[in-house]
Scaffold this active site. Sequence first.
Site, mmCIF file in Angstrom:
data_model
loop_
_atom_site.group_PDB
_atom_site.id
_atom_site.type_symbol
_atom_site.label_atom_id
_atom_site.label_comp_id
_atom_site.label_asym_id
_atom_site.label_seq_id
_atom_site.Cartn_x
_atom_site.Cartn_y
_atom_site.Cartn_z
ATOM 1 N N LYS A 1 0.845 -1.198 0.000
ATOM 2 C CA LYS A 1 0.000 0.000 0.000
ATOM 3 C C LYS A 1 0.880 1.247 0.000
ATOM 4 C CE LYS A 1 -3.852 1.948 2.764
ATOM 5 N NZ LYS A 1 -4.685 1.735 3.973
ATOM 6 N N SER B 1 -9.608 1.636 3.076
ATOM 7 C CA SER B 1 -8.771 2.431 2.205
ATOM 8 C C SER B 1 -7.713 1.618 1.457
ATOM 9 C CB SER B 1 -8.066 3.516 3.020
ATOM 10 O OG SER B 1 -7.205 2.898 3.978
ATOM 11 N N SER C 1 -9.741 -0.728 7.350
ATOM 12 C CA SER C 1 -9.209 -0.600 5.984
ATOM 13 C C SER C 1 -8.455 -1.796 5.415
ATOM 14 C CB SER C 1 -8.316 0.626 5.886
ATOM 15 O OG SER C 1 -9.108 1.765 5.709
#
Length: 475
Positions: free
Chosen positions: A71, A146, A170
């Site tokens: 990420k 997210s 997330s």
Amino acid sequence: MAARASDEALSLTAAAAVERIAAGELSGAELFDLYRERAGNEDLGAFLWLSEAAADVPADAPLGGVPLAVKDVFCVEGVPSTAGSRILHGYRPPYTATAVERLAAAGAPMLGKTNMDEFAMGSSNENSAYGPVANPWDRERVPGGSSGGSAAAVAAGLAPWAIGTDTGGSVRQPASLCGIVGLKPTYGAVSRYGMIAFASSLDQCGPLTRDVTDAALLFRHMVGCDPCDSTSLDYPAEVPLPTAERLDGVRFGAPPELTGEGIEPGVLEVFNRVRTTIEELGGEVEDIALPHTAHGLAAYYVLAPAEASANLSRYDGVRYGMRAGDGDLLSLYEETRAEGFGDEVKRRIMLGTYALSSGYYEAYYGRAQRVRTKIAEDFRAAFERVDLVLTPTSPSVAFRLGERTSDPLSMYLSDYCAVPMSLAGIPAISIPGGLSDGLPVGIQLAGPAFSEPRILDAAHALERAVGFTGEPWRA
Ligand code: GLN
């Protein structure tokens, strides 16, 4: 023939690939190139940056050279690290996050950086300054957020596994919406050093994987105390790989607060089927009260923005990334922040600053902290009666792109079932429980602090019995 061999290599779980590599039947570099090519041709919007070539990984490294999607919230030395924000455009950190470094050292080199909601604020990946991500199950729908890029990449077979961060859902919610496994570890189990901060008392790094064994394998190599993060802790023992096939004697608690009102009927149907499966495997499911969890979201949306408003004050145009303004200092601050931050981030900064302002501090922040304590106490009491708490991960399946963007409250509800565990600092996993109208439904198992081995074992048994095979990328 060659095409079939590569398809076969790409279909392996990471743990299976590690075994093949150790047996000399596949090389980490070969696998890296196969994934690199696939990821280079992707059109989901999952990746923001791709590594050029694999690092040299010895075949006997514990993770064999199986590449990892990371990420974009993790700092990696010399590599663009934007946290999905315009304000960090052009920022190349001078150091690497501990989690990324540990996984690379164990033999999981970085394949690339994945798209995400700006500063990890969001549940749909639509808050990224670099465009949304499509859900590989239905491109008209969101992958969740997210960590949407990481989840979509794994679900679409663009990466064998990935890491993300979970502040209030997330890792778990995108895993749920994309039909993969996502683990949020105990707070402090994994170092936060080099993870671009959102809400520091909640942020945790976790794996997003094709199955439970892969999650355990990745987790095993990230845990442990790090002198660079004073909130990190030594993990009590080496994380074992899960082996359980039965759930005899395991007691599960299903809280009515998180398994009733507000949960989509199709999600509840899958949840109830899984409940029956647990009983068939020898487990017991009883109702368990978590009376304060219904206030989890309200407390979270005071606490997380409060911490974010403090953490994000460092972006001033001086120290990192982009810079705007007409030359004087005040306009440098103001213009950089006005142009650099997106709407959701600005909303949170305003909410957080307000909640922390003198005169309101006690009424908002202080009260939210007390609710947080009550929620942690609810879980503590529950774990005196049951081993694990069982809930749906997300109240709904993947929703349509654009459907919730103009209504922040409906977006915030996406994390209704995930936020209480974050507030309590306890570990929780999401595994696919089945499909509702052709879209994946995640089931969440949570346990007391440092109970990851127990959670992973139960999830492993359940995963085998559920037999979820829906992998859109194999079709
Ligand atoms: N969706 C939640 C939020 O927007 C949780 C995000 C997260 O876990 N990073 O804050």
